[in-house]
Write an enzyme that holds these catalytic residues in place. Structure first.
Site, PDB file in Angstrom:
ATOM      1  N   CYS A  17       0.828  -1.207   0.000  1.00 31.17           N
ATOM      2  CA  CYS A  17       0.000   0.000   0.000  1.00 31.17           C
ATOM      3  C   CYS A  17       0.867   1.265   0.000  1.00 31.17           C
ATOM      4  O   CYS A  17       1.477   1.597   1.018  1.00 31.17           O
ATOM      5  CB  CYS A  17      -0.913  -0.053   1.227  1.00 31.17           C
ATOM      6  SG  CYS A  17      -1.748   1.457   1.648  1.00 31.17           S
ATOM      7  N   CYS A  53       0.135   3.827   2.672  1.00 28.79           N
ATOM      8  CA  CYS A  53       0.588   3.352   3.988  1.00 28.79           C
ATOM      9  C   CYS A  53       2.042   3.761   4.223  1.00 28.79           C
ATOM     10  O   CYS A  53       2.401   4.189   5.326  1.00 28.79           O
ATOM     11  CB  CYS A  53       0.461   1.838   4.082  1.00 28.79           C
ATOM     12  SG  CYS A  53      -1.228   1.218   3.970  1.00 28.79           S
TER      13      CYS A  53
END
Length: 119
Positions: free
Chosen positions: A40, A43
């Site tokens: 991600c 993230c």
């Protein structure tokens, strides 16, 4: 917090120790949980912002990271009905008090925490 003192690195939690590391610990000090995944990009983008805020606010809140793709941790994502990553949740006295999803700047995270942390 004294600027010369660095807060401890973020703890990690998984399905098996989440109750102790997050729920029970939040009875002593609020716990900010970063649900993230290695694949991600947002993230990874939010990580330095979270760390910067923790450097400033470690006396008020602790950070715990949960990698949702490790082991059975996706069950935690299901338990809390997470729809995307990163999802950041704040726990106080054993319960969730706030959450947000996606990447945010340090000042936004700091303001958000100031709104939701107990006095």
């Amino acid at each position: 917090m004294n600027k010369s003192m660095k807060p401890p690195p973020a703890q990690t939690a998984d399905l098996h120790d989440f109750e102790k590391t997050v729920i029970q610990a939040s009875g002593k000090q609020p716990v900010l949980v970063d649900f993230w995944a290695d694949w991600c990009a947002p993230c990874h983008a939010i990580a330095p912002h979270l760390q910067r805020v923790m450097d400033e606010m470690a006396d008020r809140v602790q950070l715990v990271k949960v990698e949702v793709d490790e082991g059975e941790n996706m069950k935690l994502a299901g338990r809390y009905k997470l729809r995307g990553f990163p999802t950041i949740m704040l726990f106080v006295e054993g319960r969730e008090v706030a959450r947000f999803a996606g990447n945010r700047a340090s000042h936004w995270i700091r303001d958000w925490l100031d709104q939701h942390l107990p006095d």
